[in-house]
Design an enzyme around this catalytic site. Structure first.
Site, PDB file in Angstrom:
ATOM      1  N   LYS A 163     -71.313  25.980 -32.053  1.00 38.75           N
ATOM      2  CA  LYS A 163     -69.992  25.739 -32.631  1.00 38.75           C
ATOM      3  C   LYS A 163     -70.047  25.605 -34.161  1.00 38.75           C
ATOM      4  O   LYS A 163     -71.118  25.428 -34.740  1.00 38.75           O
ATOM      5  CB  LYS A 163     -69.396  24.479 -31.995  1.00 38.75           C
ATOM      6  CG  LYS A 163     -69.093  24.614 -30.492  1.00 38.75           C
ATOM      7  CD  LYS A 163     -68.378  23.358 -29.992  1.00 38.75           C
ATOM      8  CE  LYS A 163     -68.045  23.438 -28.511  1.00 38.75           C
ATOM      9  NZ  LYS A 163     -67.277  22.240 -28.070  1.00 38.75           N
ATOM     10  N   THR A 170     -70.384  15.668 -22.805  1.00 38.02           N
ATOM     11  CA  THR A 170     -69.421  16.180 -23.786  1.00 38.02           C
ATOM     12  C   THR A 170     -69.402  15.313 -25.055  1.00 38.02           C
ATOM     13  O   THR A 170     -69.348  15.828 -26.167  1.00 38.02           O
ATOM     14  CB  THR A 170     -68.013  16.218 -23.155  1.00 38.02           C
ATOM     15  OG1 THR A 170     -68.082  16.967 -21.943  1.00 38.02           O
ATOM     16  CG2 THR A 170     -67.006  16.847 -24.089  1.00 38.02           C
ATOM     17  N   HIS A 221     -71.225  24.848 -26.750  1.00 39.26           N
ATOM     18  CA  HIS A 221     -70.418  25.060 -25.549  1.00 39.26           C
ATOM     19  C   HIS A 221     -71.295  25.729 -24.502  1.00 39.26           C
ATOM     20  O   HIS A 221     -72.151  26.548 -24.845  1.00 39.26           O
ATOM     21  CB  HIS A 221     -69.226  25.984 -25.855  1.00 39.26           C
ATOM     22  CG  HIS A 221     -68.578  26.538 -24.611  1.00 39.26           C
ATOM     23  ND1 HIS A 221     -67.582  25.857 -23.952  1.00 39.26           N
ATOM     24  CD2 HIS A 221     -68.817  27.663 -23.881  1.00 39.26           C
ATOM     25  CE1 HIS A 221     -67.229  26.564 -22.865  1.00 39.26           C
ATOM     26  NE2 HIS A 221     -67.958  27.661 -22.809  1.00 39.26           N
TER      27      HIS A 221
END
Ligand code: CDP
Ligand code: MG
Length: 136
Positions: A12, A94, A118
């Protein structure tokens, strides 16, 4: 009877911005993943909205889509046995604050939104996500 799978991984913007892509890729290779294909791209907000459509009813959706389109990302097809589950294990929870020691999100994540990586969460989504980035 092999159970070789492919999963979609994204490094990311927060991690690319900190130039962590080579180090993160090394983690994948050391954990038995083959990087079958990869590219550095900068997606539009519309593309991010399409990619994260499953989350469209969530309160964090608008910010999530702005964020994923805020800078360059590395998208990769990772292959190994049980790639989907093994990648989720390697990534960790997460929220980096809740991720186990040694996981990518623990090592590199900044916050629940800037959590560095991800990974697809099911065989079905892995196929869809690989298609989204590599077969268009
Ligand atoms: O990425 P993962 O599958 O672990 O989590 P998700 O529940 O599918 O959420 C997708 C992404 O939304 C997460 O990786 C976070 O970056 C972001 N998110 C957030 O910003 N705030 C939350 N409360 C939950 C998720
Ligand atoms: Mg998810």
């Amino acid at each position: 009877m092999s159970n070789t799978e492919q999963t979609l991984s994204i490094i990311k913007p927060d991690a690319v911005e900190r130039n962590l892509q080579d180090e993160i890729k090394k983690n994948f290779v050391e954990n038995g993943f083959n990087i079958k294909d990869e590219k550095k791209i900068h997606i539009s907000k519309n593309e991010a909205e399409e990619f994260y459509k499953v989350h469209q009813s969530k309160p964090f959706y608008p910010e999530l889509c702005s964020y994923l389109s805020s800078g360059p990302i590395i998208v990769m097809i990772l292959e190994r046995q049980n790639a989907i589950l093994e990648n989720r294990k390697l990534m960790g929870a997460t929220d980096p604050a809740k991720a186990d020691e040694g996981t990518l999100r623990k090592k590199y994540g900044i916050s629940i939104d800037k959590n560095s990586v991800h990974g697809s969460d099911s065989l079905d989504n892995a196929k869809k996500e690989i298609d989204f980035f590599f077969n268009s």
